[in-house]
Design a protein around this motif. Sequence first.
Motif, mmCIF file in Angstrom:
data_model
loop_
_atom_site.group_PDB
_atom_site.id
_atom_site.type_symbol
_atom_site.label_atom_id
_atom_site.label_comp_id
_atom_site.label_asym_id
_atom_site.label_seq_id
_atom_site.Cartn_x
_atom_site.Cartn_y
_atom_site.Cartn_z
ATOM 1 N N GLY A 380 -3.294 41.025 4.670
ATOM 2 C CA GLY A 380 -3.901 41.352 5.956
ATOM 3 C C GLY A 380 -4.086 42.822 6.234
ATOM 4 O O GLY A 380 -4.484 43.198 7.337
ATOM 5 N N THR A 381 -3.836 43.701 5.253
ATOM 6 C CA THR A 381 -3.943 45.141 5.490
ATOM 7 C C THR A 381 -5.375 45.660 5.357
ATOM 8 O O THR A 381 -5.625 46.833 5.610
ATOM 9 C CB THR A 381 -3.036 45.929 4.528
ATOM 10 O OG1 THR A 381 -3.260 45.479 3.188
ATOM 11 C CG2 THR A 381 -1.573 45.733 4.882
ATOM 12 N N GLY A 382 -6.310 44.815 4.960
ATOM 13 C CA GLY A 382 -7.700 45.243 4.871
ATOM 14 C C GLY A 382 -8.150 45.589 3.467
ATOM 15 O O GLY A 382 -9.039 46.431 3.287
ATOM 16 N N LYS A 383 -7.561 44.928 2.467
ATOM 17 C CA LYS A 383 -7.923 45.249 1.074
ATOM 18 C C LYS A 383 -9.379 44.903 0.789
ATOM 19 O O LYS A 383 -10.097 45.671 0.143
ATOM 20 C CB LYS A 383 -6.971 44.506 0.124
ATOM 21 C CG LYS A 383 -5.514 44.951 0.242
ATOM 22 C CD LYS A 383 -4.634 44.347 -0.825
ATOM 23 C CE LYS A 383 -4.389 42.859 -0.648
ATOM 24 N NZ LYS A 383 -3.577 42.572 0.561
ATOM 25 N N GLU A 384 -9.827 43.745 1.280
ATOM 26 C CA GLU A 384 -11.226 43.375 1.044
ATOM 27 C C GLU A 384 -12.164 44.293 1.824
ATOM 28 O O GLU A 384 -13.252 44.628 1.352
ATOM 29 C CB GLU A 384 -11.487 41.921 1.427
ATOM 30 C CG GLU A 384 -12.931 41.496 1.150
ATOM 31 C CD GLU A 384 -13.180 40.011 1.321
ATOM 32 O OE1 GLU A 384 -14.362 39.610 1.347
ATOM 33 O OE2 GLU A 384 -12.189 39.248 1.429
ATOM 34 N N TYR A 557 5.284 45.981 18.639
ATOM 35 C CA TYR A 557 5.322 44.786 17.796
ATOM 36 C C TYR A 557 5.239 45.166 16.317
ATOM 37 O O TYR A 557 4.651 46.184 15.958
ATOM 38 C CB TYR A 557 4.168 43.864 18.183
ATOM 39 C CG TYR A 557 4.145 42.526 17.477
ATOM 40 C CD1 TYR A 557 5.262 41.686 17.505
ATOM 41 C CD2 TYR A 557 3.016 42.104 16.804
ATOM 42 C CE1 TYR A 557 5.239 40.463 16.861
ATOM 43 C CE2 TYR A 557 2.974 40.876 16.166
ATOM 44 C CZ TYR A 557 4.097 40.063 16.193
ATOM 45 O OH TYR A 557 4.072 38.850 15.556
ATOM 46 N N GLY A 558 5.812 44.348 15.441
ATOM 47 C CA GLY A 558 5.862 44.646 14.009
ATOM 48 C C GLY A 558 4.642 44.237 13.219
ATOM 49 O O GLY A 558 4.452 44.681 12.092
ATOM 50 N N TRP A 559 3.779 43.370 13.746
ATOM 51 C CA TRP A 559 2.549 42.919 13.096
ATOM 52 C C TRP A 559 2.772 42.477 11.650
ATOM 53 O O TRP A 559 2.251 43.087 10.711
ATOM 54 C CB TRP A 559 1.465 44.008 13.133
ATOM 55 C CG TRP A 559 1.053 44.380 14.528
ATOM 56 C CD1 TRP A 559 1.365 45.518 15.200
ATOM 57 C CD2 TRP A 559 0.287 43.568 15.438
ATOM 58 N NE1 TRP A 559 0.843 45.477 16.472
ATOM 59 C CE2 TRP A 559 0.162 44.297 16.641
ATOM 60 C CE3 TRP A 559 -0.306 42.311 15.362
ATOM 61 C CZ2 TRP A 559 -0.512 43.807 17.755
ATOM 62 C CZ3 TRP A 559 -0.979 41.822 16.458
ATOM 63 C CH2 TRP A 559 -1.082 42.564 17.641
ATOM 64 N N PRO A 560 3.498 41.390 11.447
ATOM 65 C CA PRO A 560 3.704 40.907 10.070
ATOM 66 C C PRO A 560 2.414 40.472 9.397
ATOM 67 O O PRO A 560 2.313 40.499 8.169
ATOM 68 C CB PRO A 560 4.667 39.729 10.259
ATOM 69 C CG PRO A 560 4.482 39.290 11.686
ATOM 70 C CD PRO A 560 4.187 40.552 12.451
ATOM 71 N N GLY A 561 1.405 40.075 10.183
ATOM 72 C CA GLY A 561 0.115 39.690 9.610
ATOM 73 C C GLY A 561 -0.873 40.827 9.528
ATOM 74 O O GLY A 561 -2.034 40.619 9.151
ATOM 75 N N GLU A 594 5.419 34.710 22.449
ATOM 76 C CA GLU A 594 6.729 34.235 22.003
ATOM 77 C C GLU A 594 7.203 35.024 20.790
ATOM 78 O O GLU A 594 8.390 35.373 20.683
ATOM 79 C CB GLU A 594 6.653 32.744 21.683
ATOM 80 C CG GLU A 594 6.468 31.864 22.921
ATOM 81 C CD GLU A 594 6.144 30.434 22.561
ATOM 82 O OE1 GLU A 594 6.086 30.122 21.342
ATOM 83 O OE2 GLU A 594 5.925 29.624 23.473
ATOM 84 N N ASP A 595 6.287 35.321 19.873
ATOM 85 C CA ASP A 595 6.650 36.149 18.713
ATOM 86 C C ASP A 595 7.109 37.532 19.150
ATOM 87 O O ASP A 595 8.082 38.078 18.620
ATOM 88 C CB ASP A 595 5.443 36.299 17.769
ATOM 89 C CG ASP A 595 5.195 35.044 16.953
ATOM 90 O OD1 ASP A 595 6.092 34.181 16.914
ATOM 91 O OD2 ASP A 595 4.101 34.930 16.362
#
Length: 694
Positions: A380-384, A557-561, A594-595
């Motif tokens: 999800g970091t934007g590789k594409e 927020y940590g943004w795991p995605g 909730e997350d």
Amino acid sequence: MLAKSLTAPPAVPAVGHAARAEAIEQSHLRCTALGLTRVERPDFQPMMRSDLTVARERNQRLFTHAAPVMEMLFEQIVDTESMIVLADAQGTILHSVGDDRLLERAGKVALSPGANWAEHSKGTNAIGTALFEESPTVVHGGEHFIHANSFLTCSAAPIFDPRGNMLGVLDVTGDQRSYHQHTMGLVRMSARMIENHWLSDDFGNRLRLHFHSRVEFIGTLLEGIVVVGADGKILGANRSALDQLDMSSAALRMQSLTSMFGTTVAAMQDHFRSPLPTPACVSLQDGRQFHVSARFNGAARPVVTGWVANDPVVLAGPAAPDAPFGSKPASPVETAATQSGAFSGLHYLRTGDPQIDATVQKVQRVLNRDIPLLILGETGTGKELLARAVHQDSDRARQAFVAVNCASIPESLIEAELFGYEDGAFTGARRKGASGRIVQANGGTLFLDEIGDMPLALQARLLRALQERCVTPLGSQKSIAVDIAVIGATHRNLREMIEAGTFREDLYYRLNGLVVRLPALRERSDLGVVARRILLAECPQGTPAISPHVMALFERYGWPGNIRQLANVLRTAAVMAAGEPQITEHHLSDDFLEDVQRSRPAVPQAACGVALASMDQAQAEPVRGASAPVVPDPAVQAPIAAPVSAAALTLGEAEIEMIRGVLAAADGNISVASKRLGISRNTIYRKLRWGKGG
């Protein structure tokens, strides 16, 4: 693979030993005639900084073409206590990169930028002797004329322009105890890569014929390249072409396409006009045959980034795409768009974060250099997105960008997906077969996403296809030549996978020409800019702002995605906030809140009770003179754990049931329901959220 092999036990160069010994002896005689002695002290007075600056400016084009190749070469020798040196045609060192320990030792013998290493200055050495001999040269240990340089082993290759003029020398120097015979091969290939880049740069708008006696070598550094003018005259060639044709550069430029290969420009155009042409076969007058592929740089076309097309920053378009010769010229619409300006995908990715800026700068330096790119980063970091930007800014922008997610295709189908198949190749195969993704990317860019998830058995076939630049579909005996740029991406640690035996080391080194790592969203400093660009893409008209409370929540927020998760959150929020000027916490989905709550320390129960009372009061009694309802702080949107009476709970349930009934009657339209109930949309969101027990 190669980096490890370079640490093998030292060995004295043995290939062409007699010829080398004679060349070294002749060099020693020249040094003696020049008055040098073997106990010369190193010259620690290199040219002044201003003179070095002038030398670098004079050779700026050489450095521009050599720098990315030097970086790629250094990746191959990174753990071998070696350094890479670029010198100009006079032997002045312009640039060096390498192991810190060796750089320090080399500095003691003045092997550093600004120093001159021609034979008349430093005696027999690979740089100076290669300049004199005009051929690749190895000088090992005690073969150096000056004893102080005997701890070195040096492999150097001259660099020539398409007309045969010497531009400079590329050299790899290391400790003489770590000599490896493959080093010279690496240096020669790297020098030829620089020459090929120079050739393409010199004749960017001319027909180029790529040829070899073996078709599988077309597209590799072993291929010959000749440049042909519109009238069929040969304008220039690379060194591999001169070697294969056994001609000097001057003699070749006296030839034409007809006198050399027995064909014409028109014939070449007719042959390569088909969508997937195979290499043509041509013959010299002496009967030797070559397989030929033709390329031509056509007109540029505009490029719009994947983010948004209405950003006020308009940049010059990319260099002219390298289109198959004979392809249809740009339409009037494309030409007009090109003249009006275009967007740069890579420039648009620069959002102020230093890590992203550094990554973009690295990628821009290898753009159109035929250097594979490997992008690392969490999911999800934007590789594409980066891969698409590279394609859009490259000479291949007119051709296809084909993305293959190696993790999403079933293992039993990925081979057919990549390589294609003939009719009846396997049960369930489509009638008339199908072209694979690699063939679909011909002339363009193949993006192999999550390459670390590719089955081990298929990695060998992919490696062979990338090396030979041809594909054989399943069930077929016929190979299809392809010309593709390859970009790989993965969230896995490929080096660990190599150690575990789950990823091929040779495929890894084929893919990692330049490796860049995209930082996780939580590590970036440009969250606000990224969020705004996502909203601009989602809502080009009436783009809502993000309230300070929500932005503060996002930043905690940590943004795991990563960016993919941020885009999904904002996409939903934008829909929920349709018609409203800004996104507040009431527009965010429950699961996201909730997350967020789980990722933050719990709010004390007493504070929650006070917050609830304050919110109810703010809802019931608007602040006098205020033009908008009070927006509660997201920090108090935690689950309410304070005790609530049974009567109040029953009343709350009845209120929520009424809201749900009106909302159902309005077919889920929040705006209609709010008008019928006489309450704000925010109140509906809040009541329904609390009604879920959140």
